[in-house]
Design an enzyme around this catalytic site. Sequence first.
Site, mmCIF file in Angstrom:
data_model
loop_
_atom_site.group_PDB
_atom_site.id
_atom_site.type_symbol
_atom_site.label_atom_id
_atom_site.label_comp_id
_atom_site.label_asym_id
_atom_site.label_seq_id
_atom_site.Cartn_x
_atom_site.Cartn_y
_atom_site.Cartn_z
ATOM 1 N N ASN A 52 -10.233 -5.597 4.474
ATOM 2 C CA ASN A 52 -10.377 -6.903 4.974
ATOM 3 C C ASN A 52 -9.456 -7.426 5.807
ATOM 4 O O ASN A 52 -8.165 -7.256 5.358
ATOM 5 C CB ASN A 52 -10.486 -7.384 3.450
ATOM 6 C CG ASN A 52 -10.407 -8.941 3.315
ATOM 7 O OD1 ASN A 52 -9.980 -9.604 4.259
ATOM 8 N ND2 ASN A 52 -10.885 -9.453 2.139
ATOM 9 N N HIS A 69 -17.441 -12.752 6.992
ATOM 10 C CA HIS A 69 -16.190 -12.395 6.780
ATOM 11 C C HIS A 69 -16.238 -11.074 5.691
ATOM 12 O O HIS A 69 -16.895 -11.080 4.738
ATOM 13 C CB HIS A 69 -15.395 -13.478 5.889
ATOM 14 C CG HIS A 69 -13.888 -12.878 5.265
ATOM 15 N ND1 HIS A 69 -13.137 -12.061 5.928
ATOM 16 C CD2 HIS A 69 -13.544 -12.941 3.930
ATOM 17 C CE1 HIS A 69 -12.138 -11.945 5.132
ATOM 18 N NE2 HIS A 69 -12.523 -12.246 3.770
ATOM 19 N N CYS A 113 -8.803 -16.297 4.785
ATOM 20 C CA CYS A 113 -10.057 -15.814 5.007
ATOM 21 C C CYS A 113 -10.996 -16.526 5.998
ATOM 22 O O CYS A 113 -11.800 -16.287 6.632
ATOM 23 C CB CYS A 113 -11.040 -15.168 3.794
ATOM 24 S SG CYS A 113 -9.860 -13.967 2.922
HETATM 25 O O1 UT7 Z 1 -11.242 -11.967 1.362
HETATM 26 C C1 UT7 Z 1 -10.891 -12.627 0.306
HETATM 27 C C2 UT7 Z 1 -11.816 -12.955 -0.667
HETATM 28 N N1 UT7 Z 1 -11.659 -11.633 -1.621
HETATM 29 C C3 UT7 Z 1 -12.897 -10.972 -2.101
HETATM 30 O O2 UT7 Z 1 -13.808 -11.726 -2.029
HETATM 31 C C4 UT7 Z 1 -12.696 -9.855 -2.991
HETATM 32 C C5 UT7 Z 1 -13.289 -10.029 -4.375
HETATM 33 N N2 UT7 Z 1 -13.053 -9.355 -5.395
HETATM 34 C C6 UT7 Z 1 -13.355 -8.022 -5.241
HETATM 35 O O3 UT7 Z 1 -13.631 -7.423 -4.197
HETATM 36 C C7 UT7 Z 1 -13.270 -7.028 -6.571
HETATM 37 O O4 UT7 Z 1 -13.014 -7.838 -7.572
HETATM 38 C C8 UT7 Z 1 -12.134 -6.043 -6.275
HETATM 39 C C9 UT7 Z 1 -12.864 -4.907 -5.233
HETATM 40 C C10 UT7 Z 1 -11.085 -6.560 -5.772
HETATM 41 C C11 UT7 Z 1 -12.088 -5.164 -7.574
HETATM 42 O O5 UT7 Z 1 -13.239 -4.645 -8.219
HETATM 43 P P1 UT7 Z 1 -13.736 -5.172 -9.696
HETATM 44 O O6 UT7 Z 1 -14.974 -4.279 -9.897
HETATM 45 O O7 UT7 Z 1 -13.642 -6.652 -10.000
HETATM 46 O O8 UT7 Z 1 -12.592 -4.342 -10.618
HETATM 47 P P2 UT7 Z 1 -11.619 -4.819 -11.653
HETATM 48 O O9 UT7 Z 1 -10.225 -5.610 -10.871
HETATM 49 O O10 UT7 Z 1 -12.367 -5.607 -12.690
HETATM 50 O O11 UT7 Z 1 -10.863 -3.646 -12.098
HETATM 51 C C12 UT7 Z 1 -11.682 -2.748 -12.982
HETATM 52 C C13 UT7 Z 1 -11.016 -1.330 -13.337
HETATM 53 C C14 UT7 Z 1 -9.615 -1.719 -14.050
HETATM 54 O O12 UT7 Z 1 -9.164 -0.815 -14.927
HETATM 55 P P3 UT7 Z 1 -9.623 -1.052 -16.345
HETATM 56 O O13 UT7 Z 1 -9.197 -2.125 -16.956
HETATM 57 O O14 UT7 Z 1 -11.238 -1.082 -16.397
HETATM 58 O O15 UT7 Z 1 -9.069 0.242 -16.945
HETATM 59 C C15 UT7 Z 1 -8.678 -1.727 -12.863
HETATM 60 O O16 UT7 Z 1 -7.282 -1.391 -13.323
HETATM 61 O O17 UT7 Z 1 -10.499 -0.670 -12.139
HETATM 62 C C16 UT7 Z 1 -9.091 -0.681 -12.224
HETATM 63 N N3 UT7 Z 1 -8.719 -0.697 -10.504
HETATM 64 C C17 UT7 Z 1 -8.615 0.373 -9.957
HETATM 65 N N4 UT7 Z 1 -8.698 1.604 -10.266
HETATM 66 C C18 UT7 Z 1 -8.553 2.401 -9.142
HETATM 67 C C19 UT7 Z 1 -8.437 -1.822 -9.932
HETATM 68 N N5 UT7 Z 1 -7.919 -1.498 -8.680
HETATM 69 C C20 UT7 Z 1 -8.158 -0.153 -8.540
HETATM 70 C C21 UT7 Z 1 -7.939 0.781 -7.700
HETATM 71 N N6 UT7 Z 1 -8.117 2.035 -7.751
HETATM 72 N N7 UT7 Z 1 -7.429 0.702 -6.326
#
Ligand code: UT7
Length: 335
Positions: free
Chosen positions: A292, A262, A114
């Site tokens: 992204n 970014h 990135c």
């Molecule tokens: O460009 C390089 C740098 N990258 C970044 O900066 C990305 C940084 N991170 C993020 O943007 C976020 O962490 C994400 C958008 C990737 C994820 O969001 P989050 O709020 O951190 O979600 P999480 O991974 O903690 O997941 C929360 C819940 C989980 O379910 P449970 O365990 O609470 O039941 C996941 O299984 O959301 C679930 N989940 C989804 N649900 C529906 C994860 N992905 C999805 C999805 N759709 N696509």
Amino acid sequence: MYNSKITGLGYYVPDHVVTNDDLSKVMDTTDEWIQERTGIKERRHVNDPSETTTSMGVKAAKIAIERAGLDKSDIDFIIFATLSPDYYFPGPGVLVQRDLEMDTVGALDVRNQCSGFVYGVSVADQYVKSGMYKNILVIGSEVHSRGLDMTTRGRAVSVIFGDGAGAAVISREEDASKGILSSHLHSEGRHAEELTVIAPGMGKRWVTDILRDEDPNDESYFPYMNGQFVFKNAVVRFSEVIMEGLQKNKLSPEDIALLIPHQANLRISQFVQKKFGLADDQVYNNIVSYGNTTAASIPIALTEAWEKGKVKEGDVVVLAAFGSGFTWGSVIIRW
Ligand code: UT7
């Protein structure tokens, strides 16, 4: 010493639009979840088998070279940033040299994910400032869609990424008050495995290991991201490296005419915007339409902002990136 300046910008994205609803047909996700957590509504995926990271980069590059008022024969050096190269080796820089039928100029591949475009611009800036080269083509391009786990297992990563390419021409500038003022680069390799594709690589799993094991549960060749950890580091590092750049140039956040972060996650951009007290028109975001696009995200966003007349002569424009490595960086420009 010379100064360096961005003289041409271009971008290219594939026509095929993939909406959040489209994704919800192949994995357990919803438009609501994706928009709420990331701000993304849709992204582009290549659907022409002949389209590659290089071919998209070439399309963006042609536009940038033309807008710089140059011919490809004027380009002295190529820098190509990507995490999704056409081949394991050689990198796409030489493929651009070939496909644009350029002279045998040098071609450098940047592997900073990135932050790749910011690193590439920083390298170009140094070469131009030293007088070694006059016009450098910097490309960021990614085909993510062919390498994502498009099942529920991969949903936390796959909904975020999109395909696209952006390019800039960095040229010699005689006026010392204009152009790239400074760039600031960092890395912290102890977090390398928090956002990674492990295989194929010579460290843990090569192609032959994957073929031998034929393991349907093998996730080593899909991107892995510790989302919350990456998020927490991103907001801190974005803020630090923007501040570092401003301080180096005796500027303050009010001086920023346009911040191009970014496009990692709209929530990260909004956090940074709030932290610096910036108005909506001081920050350009387009993640809503493209997702992204990693190394391509800043040049696509910068080109779009420029096309919309949001970048004016004399403006302070700030580019900032954070991503896998971890690596992060900023570029401060007086347009
Ligand atoms: O460009 C390089 C740098 N990258 C970044 O900066 C990305 C940084 N991170 C993020 O943007 C976020 O962490 C994400 C958008 C990737 C994820 O969001 P989050 O709020 O951190 O979600 P999480 O991974 O903690 O997941 C929360 C819940 C989980 O379910 P449970 O365990 O609470 O039941 C996941 O299984 O959301 C679930 N989940 C989804 N649900 C529906 C994860 N992905 C999805 C999805 N759709 N696509």
